[in-house]
Every structure is written in structure tokens, then in C-alpha cells.
Design a protein around this motif. Structure first.
Motif, mmCIF file in Angstrom:
data_model
loop_
_atom_site.group_PDB
_atom_site.id
_atom_site.type_symbol
_atom_site.label_atom_id
_atom_site.label_comp_id
_atom_site.label_asym_id
_atom_site.label_seq_id
_atom_site.Cartn_x
_atom_site.Cartn_y
_atom_site.Cartn_z
ATOM 1 N N PHE A 177 0.841 -1.192 0.000
ATOM 2 C CA PHE A 177 0.000 0.000 0.000
ATOM 3 C C PHE A 177 0.875 1.240 0.000
ATOM 4 O O PHE A 177 1.842 1.329 0.749
ATOM 5 N N LEU A 178 0.541 2.187 -0.856
ATOM 6 C CA LEU A 178 1.224 3.470 -0.882
ATOM 7 C C LEU A 178 0.415 4.460 -0.061
ATOM 8 O O LEU A 178 -0.755 4.247 0.215
ATOM 9 N N ALA A 179 1.033 5.545 0.276
ATOM 10 C CA ALA A 179 0.277 6.618 0.925
ATOM 11 C C ALA A 179 -0.794 7.056 -0.056
ATOM 12 O O ALA A 179 -0.585 7.096 -1.259
ATOM 13 N N SER A 180 -1.986 7.371 0.425
ATOM 14 C CA SER A 180 -3.055 7.765 -0.486
ATOM 15 C C SER A 180 -2.947 9.233 -0.880
ATOM 16 O O SER A 180 -3.526 9.649 -1.855
ATOM 17 N N ILE A 181 -2.163 10.025 -0.116
ATOM 18 C CA ILE A 181 -1.950 11.439 -0.432
ATOM 19 C C ILE A 181 -0.455 11.732 -0.340
ATOM 20 O O ILE A 181 0.205 11.360 0.623
ATOM 21 N N ILE A 182 0.071 12.385 -1.386
ATOM 22 C CA ILE A 182 1.460 12.838 -1.381
ATOM 23 C C ILE A 182 1.433 14.355 -1.504
ATOM 24 O O ILE A 182 0.807 14.895 -2.412
ATOM 25 N N LYS A 183 2.087 15.038 -0.601
ATOM 26 C CA LYS A 183 2.121 16.502 -0.642
ATOM 27 C C LYS A 183 3.098 16.973 -1.710
ATOM 28 O O LYS A 183 4.094 16.322 -1.985
ATOM 29 N N LYS A 184 2.783 18.133 -2.289
ATOM 30 C CA LYS A 184 3.621 18.733 -3.312
ATOM 31 C C LYS A 184 5.036 18.930 -2.770
ATOM 32 O O LYS A 184 5.219 19.463 -1.689
ATOM 33 N N GLY A 185 6.047 18.452 -3.514
ATOM 34 C CA GLY A 185 7.441 18.617 -3.116
ATOM 35 C C GLY A 185 7.939 17.603 -2.110
ATOM 36 O O GLY A 185 9.027 17.769 -1.555
ATOM 37 N N THR A 186 7.190 16.523 -1.873
ATOM 38 C CA THR A 186 7.611 15.501 -0.921
ATOM 39 C C THR A 186 8.984 14.959 -1.308
ATOM 40 O O THR A 186 9.269 14.741 -2.481
ATOM 41 N N HIS A 187 9.831 14.742 -0.310
ATOM 42 C CA HIS A 187 11.187 14.237 -0.539
ATOM 43 C C HIS A 187 11.133 12.793 -1.043
ATOM 44 O O HIS A 187 10.352 11.980 -0.560
ATOM 45 N N CYS A 188 11.974 12.502 -2.004
ATOM 46 C CA CYS A 188 12.101 11.142 -2.515
ATOM 47 C C CYS A 188 13.567 10.906 -2.866
ATOM 48 O O CYS A 188 14.326 11.840 -3.079
ATOM 49 N N ASN A 219 11.549 5.932 -3.295
ATOM 50 C CA ASN A 219 10.963 6.584 -4.460
ATOM 51 C C ASN A 219 9.457 6.369 -4.458
ATOM 52 O O ASN A 219 8.928 5.494 -5.134
ATOM 53 N N ILE A 220 8.766 7.206 -3.690
ATOM 54 C CA ILE A 220 7.321 7.062 -3.526
ATOM 55 C C ILE A 220 6.543 7.654 -4.698
ATOM 56 O O ILE A 220 5.337 7.537 -4.754
ATOM 57 N N CYS A 221 7.236 8.297 -5.634
ATOM 58 C CA CYS A 221 6.518 8.951 -6.731
ATOM 59 C C CYS A 221 7.138 8.620 -8.087
ATOM 60 O O CYS A 221 7.415 9.495 -8.888
ATOM 61 N N ASN A 222 7.356 7.351 -8.339
ATOM 62 C CA ASN A 222 7.970 6.927 -9.588
ATOM 63 C C ASN A 222 6.904 6.619 -10.633
ATOM 64 O O ASN A 222 6.490 5.478 -10.816
ATOM 65 N N GLY A 223 6.416 7.645 -11.311
ATOM 66 C CA GLY A 223 5.423 7.453 -12.356
ATOM 67 C C GLY A 223 4.019 7.201 -11.853
ATOM 68 O O GLY A 223 3.175 6.678 -12.566
ATOM 69 N N ILE A 224 3.739 7.599 -10.626
ATOM 70 C CA ILE A 224 2.431 7.356 -10.008
ATOM 71 C C ILE A 224 1.388 8.315 -10.576
ATOM 72 O O ILE A 224 1.629 9.506 -10.695
ATOM 73 N N SER A 225 0.230 7.791 -10.893
ATOM 74 C CA SER A 225 -0.892 8.601 -11.357
ATOM 75 C C SER A 225 -1.678 9.110 -10.149
ATOM 76 O O SER A 225 -1.909 8.367 -9.206
#
Length: 156
Positions: free
Chosen positions: A59-70, A75-81
Motif C-alpha cells: 500500500f502506498l500513501a493515499s496522499i502525497i504533498k507537493k514537493g515531498t522528498h524522494c 521513491n514514492i513517486c515513480n510514475g504514479i498517477s
């Protein structure tokens, strides 16, 4: 003496007021910069469950804030829609960026849009003259109406 002082003050105001108003009025570029501020402050992940091949998945976080560190290990934002397909998140220089709307990472990390352009759907677009993105992304002019100076039918 008082009359002379009054006249000088009136002349000074007459000369400086138009310049002050001109400086305070927004320029066309101000609206382009403001359009970047429309980008979401947080991204709601479209599918928070990722099938990793095992029965568990993750399960991924359901909300990612703008500019979240990765980074490479996180890498929590690798091509995520996100945001019902309106956002596509990638890790650019250690921060999550929406490559569909970010002028500094348009379509891919590090691809910067030029002066007067916005990132619309991952493509750098001149919103001053594009009838499909007139003044801002996804603001289409009526069929047959030109987009000029960021306005539909400006010269008409």
C-alpha cells in the motif's frame, strides 16, 4: 507660499500616480506565473495498492504533498498517477514533481519550458496563442476563434 507648495504637490501627484498604477497592474506574464500556482498542493493517488507480484502487494500513501522528498531508496513517486489522471508524479532532484504541469519538469525531469510557456499535459505550450490552451492550460477557444495575447478572439 502655501499656494506654491500646493501646486508642486499637485504636479508631483499628477506625474507619479500614472506610473504607480502602471507598476501595480498585472502584466500578461504575471498571469502565466499565477497559473503555475494552480498546481495542486497535494496529490491524491489514484491506486494506492501496488501489486508487487506477491500475495501481499504493498500500500502506498493515499496522499502525497507537493514537493515531498524522494530518493533511490524511497521513491514514492515513480510514475504514479494521481488526482484522477490529472497528475503524473516522478522523483526529480529528490522531490516529487507533477510532470504534466511543472514548468521546470515538463513531460520528464529537467525539461524546462521556455519564456511565456506553461506545461500543459506534459508538453510545453505557448498559452498566448494556442487555441486549445488560451491563457492557461485546457482553456479552449470556440471553434474558429483565434487565441491572441492569451485571450480568445482578442482582436475580434
Amino acid at each position: 507660499m502655501a499656494a506654491t507648495l500646493f501646486r508642486l504637490t499637485a504636479i508631483l501627484l499628477t506625474l507619479t500616480l500614472p506610473l504607480t498604477l502602471l507598476a501595480a497592474s498585472p502584466s500578461p506574464m504575471t498571469s502565466l506565473i499565477a497559473a503555475d500556482a494552480e498546481d495542486y498542493e497535494e496529490y491524491v493517488i489514484d491506486t494506492p495498492f501496488v501489486n508487487t507480484g506477491s500475495l501481499r502487494g504493498r500500500f502506498l500513501a493515499s496522499i502525497i504533498k507537493k514537493g515531498t522528498h524522494c530518493d533511490v531508496s524511497n521513491n514514492i513517486c515513480n510514475g504514479i498517477s494521481a488526482n484522477n489522471g490529472a497528475s503524473r508524479l516522478f522523483c526529480c532532484k529528490s522531490h516529487c514533481r507533477n510532470v504534466l504541469r511543472d514548468r521546470n519538469n515538463c513531460g520528464r525531469c529537467g525539461h524546462k519550458c521556455g519564456f511565456g510557456q506553461l506545461c500543459c499535459g506534459g508538453k510545453c505550450t505557448n498559452v498566448g496563442f494556442d487555441p486549445l490552451h488560451c491563457g492557461k492550460c485546457n482553456k479552449a477557444c470556440a471553434p474558429g476563434v483565434k487565441c491572441e495575447n492569451s485571450s480568445c478572439g482578442y482582436a475580434s
